[in-house]
Design a protein around this motif. Structure first.
Motif, PDB file in Angstrom:
ATOM      1  N   THR A 170       0.840  -1.204   0.000  1.00  0.00           N
ATOM      2  CA  THR A 170       0.000   0.000   0.000  1.00  0.00           C
ATOM      3  C   THR A 170       0.872   1.250   0.000  1.00  0.00           C
ATOM      4  O   THR A 170       1.800   1.365   0.802  1.00  0.00           O
ATOM      5  CB  THR A 170      -0.921   0.040   1.231  1.00  0.00           C
ATOM      6  N   THR A 171       0.543   2.182  -0.900  1.00  0.00           N
ATOM      7  CA  THR A 171       1.268   3.440  -0.994  1.00  0.00           C
ATOM      8  C   THR A 171       0.287   4.600  -0.900  1.00  0.00           C
ATOM      9  O   THR A 171      -0.770   4.576  -1.539  1.00  0.00           O
ATOM     10  CB  THR A 171       2.039   3.531  -2.321  1.00  0.00           C
ATOM     11  N   ALA A 172       0.615   5.602  -0.108  1.00  0.00           N
ATOM     12  CA  ALA A 172      -0.189   6.821   0.000  1.00  0.00           C
ATOM     13  C   ALA A 172       0.236   7.791  -1.094  1.00  0.00           C
ATOM     14  O   ALA A 172       1.432   8.063  -1.269  1.00  0.00           O
ATOM     15  CB  ALA A 172       0.006   7.456   1.374  1.00  0.00           C
ATOM     16  N   LEU A 173      -0.759   8.332  -1.825  1.00  0.00           N
ATOM     17  CA  LEU A 173      -0.510   9.250  -2.932  1.00  0.00           C
ATOM     18  C   LEU A 173      -1.244  10.566  -2.664  1.00  0.00           C
ATOM     19  O   LEU A 173      -2.482  10.604  -2.722  1.00  0.00           O
ATOM     20  CB  LEU A 173      -1.016   8.657  -4.253  1.00  0.00           C
ATOM     21  N   PRO A 174      -0.557  11.650  -2.357  1.00  0.00           N
ATOM     22  CA  PRO A 174      -1.240  12.930  -2.141  1.00  0.00           C
ATOM     23  C   PRO A 174      -1.996  13.374  -3.400  1.00  0.00           C
ATOM     24  O   PRO A 174      -1.446  13.352  -4.503  1.00  0.00           O
ATOM     25  CB  PRO A 174      -0.105  13.890  -1.811  1.00  0.00           C
ATOM     26  N   THR A 175      -3.270  13.756  -3.217  1.00  0.00           N
ATOM     27  CA  THR A 175      -4.107  14.242  -4.322  1.00  0.00           C
ATOM     28  C   THR A 175      -4.921  15.436  -3.827  1.00  0.00           C
ATOM     29  O   THR A 175      -6.148  15.374  -3.755  1.00  0.00           O
ATOM     30  CB  THR A 175      -5.047  13.136  -4.835  1.00  0.00           C
ATOM     31  N   PRO A 176      -4.268  16.530  -3.461  1.00  0.00           N
ATOM     32  CA  PRO A 176      -4.990  17.675  -2.895  1.00  0.00           C
ATOM     33  C   PRO A 176      -5.967  18.291  -3.891  1.00  0.00           C
ATOM     34  O   PRO A 176      -5.809  18.169  -5.109  1.00  0.00           O
ATOM     35  CB  PRO A 176      -3.871  18.657  -2.533  1.00  0.00           C
ATOM     36  N   GLN A 223      -8.226  22.481  -8.730  1.00  0.00           N
ATOM     37  CA  GLN A 223      -7.253  21.461  -8.314  1.00  0.00           C
ATOM     38  C   GLN A 223      -7.929  20.108  -8.160  1.00  0.00           C
ATOM     39  O   GLN A 223      -7.356  19.070  -8.531  1.00  0.00           O
ATOM     40  CB  GLN A 223      -6.583  21.892  -7.007  1.00  0.00           C
ATOM     41  N   ALA A 224      -9.150  20.088  -7.639  1.00  0.00           N
ATOM     42  CA  ALA A 224      -9.886  18.833  -7.507  1.00  0.00           C
ATOM     43  C   ALA A 224     -10.186  18.237  -8.873  1.00  0.00           C
ATOM     44  O   ALA A 224     -10.099  17.011  -9.064  1.00  0.00           O
ATOM     45  CB  ALA A 224     -11.181  19.061  -6.727  1.00  0.00           C
ATOM     46  N   ARG A 225     -10.551  19.078  -9.850  1.00  0.00           N
ATOM     47  CA  ARG A 225     -10.782  18.586 -11.218  1.00  0.00           C
ATOM     48  C   ARG A 225      -9.512  17.969 -11.795  1.00  0.00           C
ATOM     49  O   ARG A 225      -9.549  16.914 -12.432  1.00  0.00           O
ATOM     50  CB  ARG A 225     -11.249  19.728 -12.124  1.00  0.00           C
ATOM     51  N   ALA A 226      -8.394  18.651 -11.602  1.00  0.00           N
ATOM     52  CA  ALA A 226      -7.126  18.159 -12.134  1.00  0.00           C
ATOM     53  C   ALA A 226      -6.740  16.831 -11.503  1.00  0.00           C
ATOM     54  O   ALA A 226      -6.258  15.915 -12.188  1.00  0.00           O
ATOM     55  CB  ALA A 226      -6.027  19.195 -11.916  1.00  0.00           C
TER      56      ALA A 226
END
Length: 272
Positions: A170-176, A223-226
């Motif tokens: 499992t890897t955490a991927l930041p997606t702000p 940013q959420a759309r991207a």
């Protein structure tokens, strides 16, 4: 990935040498005015393919437990008794139904700080829901949520500010975007890759076909759309799957390109 068992509040999938358990926390009804166009305005018209209950959108609320038989991680925890009872706060019933011992959960990975994702760390009676808890993974931008009733867990918080391993698979991927600390967790097995997300998509009958549509509570809508666009492009690769907090329970699916957007194919029929 395939379904191997299910109940009223859970569904268990085989994913290579892992087991993925979808846990139904319940649902919440929201007005369609929460949906936003690219200018930030409410949508002029809701497509007929988007179902309403009364005059509202009905959003499933899911969490996910992943285990290799020795180690495990719980992604999100539901609302407990904090928000929208009695239709939410069922995750502890779902864990019991699935035969998962809460005391054995050492790692909880939170997608973001909102109440329907983090509140289940505390049981309705005010005690810690997971007595064996060692680490709570959460995006650094959302770690400030650990105050008040969540304050006793603060010393176990692991802030995520960059891509980091939670365990061997499992890897955490930041997606702000939705929040400053919104984080997706990628799980890898011999059967492929599974992206577990929180509020990347709220209304699956609309936002796969039209990923440009945002949500009123996206803190940074562009940013959420991207972030959503990048994740959807990732998901069309072979042997990639998605598990979504607000996809229709049990919320595990494949994604394929379709016209100008994407098509969602659930791996199991709805529960609840």
């Amino acid at each position: 990935m395939h379904l191997i068992s299910h109940g009223r509040h859970h569904a268990t999938f085989a994913f290579g040498d892992l087991r993925v358990v979808s846990l139904r926390d319940g649902y919440i009804d929201m007005p369609p005015t929460r949906l936003r166009d690219e200018c930030g305005h409410p949508l002029d018209e809701l497509p007929s393919a988007v179902p309403l209950v009364g005059d509202n959108l009905r959003l499933s609320v899911n969490a996910f437990f992943v285990t290799d038989g020795t180690r495990s991680v719980l992604v999100d925890t539901g609302a407990s008794d904090v928000w929208h009872e009695p239709t939410m706060g069922l995750i502890h019933d779902a864990l019991d139904e699935a035969g998962i011992d809460r005391a054995q959960i050492t790692d909880v990975a939170i997608t973001h700080r909102h109440e329907d994702h983090v509140s289940g760390l505390i049981a309705p009676d005010g005690t810690e829901a997971f007595t064996g808890l060692e680490r709570v993974w959460i995006g650094a931008g959302d770690a400030s949520v650990f105050t008040g009733r969540l304050a006793p867990l603060r010393d176990r918080v692991v802030p995520v500010s960059e891509e980091v391993a939670v365990n061997d698979w499992t890897t955490a991927l930041p997606t702000p975007g939705h929040t400053p600390g919104h984080t997706v967790y990628e799980v890898r097995s011999g059967a492929g890759r599974l992206l577990l997300w929180g509020d990347t998509v709220h209304v699956p009958t609309l936002q796969f076909d039209r990923p440009d549509v945002a949500w009123e509570y996206d803190g940074d809508q562009p940013q959420a759309r991207a972030a959503r666009a990048a994740l959807l492009e990732r998901l069309v690769r072979p042997d990639h799957f998605v598990a979504g907090a607000h996809l229709d329970s049990p919320g595990i699916a494949r994604v394929a390109p379709s016209h100008q957007g994407y098509a969602l194919e659930y791996l199991a029929p709805p529960i609840g």
